[in-house]
Design a protein around this motif. Structure first.
Motif, short mmCIF file in Angstrom:
data_model
loop_
_atom_site.label_atom_id
_atom_site.label_comp_id
_atom_site.label_asym_id
_atom_site.label_seq_id
_atom_site.Cartn_x
_atom_site.Cartn_y
_atom_site.Cartn_z
N SER A 31 41.28 35.56 43.07
CA SER A 31 41.95 36.27 43.70
C SER A 31 41.07 36.78 44.81
N SER A 32 41.32 37.24 45.35
CA SER A 32 40.57 37.72 47.00
C SER A 32 39.81 38.80 46.04
N ARG A 33 40.23 39.25 44.68
CA ARG A 33 39.37 40.42 43.63
C ARG A 33 37.57 39.61 43.40
N GLU B 5 42.11 35.94 37.44
CA GLU B 5 41.69 36.50 38.50
C GLU B 5 41.47 35.12 38.93
N PRO C 198 52.11 39.16 45.59
CA PRO C 198 50.90 39.10 46.35
C PRO C 198 50.67 37.77 47.29
N ARG C 199 49.43 38.49 48.22
CA ARG C 199 49.89 37.05 49.54
C ARG C 199 49.23 35.78 49.59
N CYS D 236 44.49 37.77 51.88
CA CYS D 236 45.90 38.29 51.33
C CYS D 236 44.70 38.70 49.57
N ASP D 237 45.76 38.06 48.68
CA ASP D 237 45.46 38.49 47.26
C ASP D 237 44.81 37.63 46.78
#
Ligand code: UDP
Ligand code: MG
Length: 322
Positions: free
Chosen positions: A169-171, A124, A3-4, A95-96
């Motif tokens: 997390s980006s999510r 997350e 992941p970034r 990013c992630d």
């Protein structure tokens, strides 16, 4: 594919501490990259929160020296919560995962390894939680603990002893972007988003340089913001209090009438004054609390931007859906 990661660091008048802590963050990032936990294009993003000293110059210089450093600049000082939000929203599309952390070195950067491990394990959101408050003064420790107890008693769900050191997390951030409120209390808002989360524990130490921007007045206002942003319990409590006092008053009125009918009435000055003082005090407090909520509604309906980014140390490719 790793992941970034983007580490988001708010900075306000931090010219003394930034040259000390920036290389520490870079070392940490490089060690995470070397351990193949995160991708090599991970970044450290400084968010200059309208500093009046040389903080932005320092950030710009760092960005020239090493591509891992990037920086954004807020158009003026908006406070810690808005600075963190600006960084997270800026980072979410590129990013992630993000980790937000203060720039003063108080939070143990070594907890980042565990945070990333937890993310790789499926979480997350990972909350950084202080395992003890030994380095705090007695005053800060007791007020801070009182703060969490009060928040929870008032119905705001916050992770005990968690400040704004967390992996998201980006999510989650993309969902979080739909929380449009301008009264921000990030640590109480992230639990509302849900998703799988966990905590990692770390020791918090003294500031490495410079001085705290959170005097008692700011802490109290953050505590009040926390309660009123996340809960309407104070208004319910006032209603309950009103009911109790109204009941007592009703009994008092009957008692007064009975006494009057029996011809026992005395001058009664002291008791009248007491009741007037007591009730007007309660009323003023109650109106004040309700007023605070109305004030917040006023701020919310205006829907002013929560942050304005005036400069970047890099070219932004796509975006601005905020
Ligand atoms: N900060 C900010 N804007 C402000 C005040 C503080 O971005 O208006 C940043 C500050 O640079 C630091 C973090 O928020 O990185 C926490 O501030 P500080 O260390 O002064 O608070 P404390 O740790 O004493 O509660
Ligand atoms: Mg600090």
């Amino acid at each position: 594919m790793q992941p970034r990661l983007i580490i988001v660091i708010p900075c306000y008048n931090e010219q003394e501490v930034l040259p000390v802590t920036a290389p520490m963050f870079l070392n940490k990032l490089e060690s995470l990259i070397a351990a193949e936990k995160i991708s090599p294009d991970s970044r450290i993003m400084f968010v200059n929160d309208g500093s009046k000293d040389d903080t932005w110059e320092i950030i710009s210089r760092l960005a020239e020296q090493d591509e891992h450093y990037i920086g954004i600049c807020q158009s003026r000082n908006r406070g810690h919560q808005n600075a963190v939000l600006a960084g997270l929203m800026e980072a979410k599309d590129i990013c992630d995962i993000t980790i937000s952390i203060d720039c003063d070195g108080q939070d143990d950067i070594n907890a980042m390894d565990k945070m990333v491990d937890e993310y790789l394990g499926g979480c997350e959101i990972v909350y950084g939680v202080r395992s003890s408050r030994k380095t705090d003064s007695f005053f800060k420790r007791t007020t801070a603990q009182g703060f969490y107890k009060l928040l929870n008693a008032m119905g705001a769900e916050v992770v005990y002893n968690h400040a704004d050191y967390r992996l998201v997390s980006s999510r989650v951030l993309k969902e979080f972007a739909n929380y449009k409120e301008v009264n921000l209390f990030l640590r109480g808002m992230f639990p509302l988003v849900g998703f799988k989360s966990t905590s990692v524990y770390y020791e918090r130490s003294e500031r490495l340089a410079g001085k705290s921007h959170y005097p008692l007045s700011k802490m109290l206002s953050l505590a009040f913001d926390g309660i009123t942003s996340l809960s309407i319990k104070p208004i319910k409590l006032i209603f309950g209090l009103g009911m109790v006092i109204a009941t007592i008053s009703f009994v008092g009125v009957i008692w007064a009438i009975v006494e009057a009918l029996l011809g026992n009435t005395a001058s009664g000055w002291a008791s009248t004054i007491c009741i007037i003082c007591f009730l007007s005090g309660i009323q003023l407090i109650s109106i004040g609390v309700i007023g605070q909520y109305i004030g917040k509604i006023y701020m919310e309906v205006k829907q002013r931007p929560r942050y304005i980014i005036s400069e970047r140390t890099y070219d932004r490719r796509e975006r601005d859906n905020e």
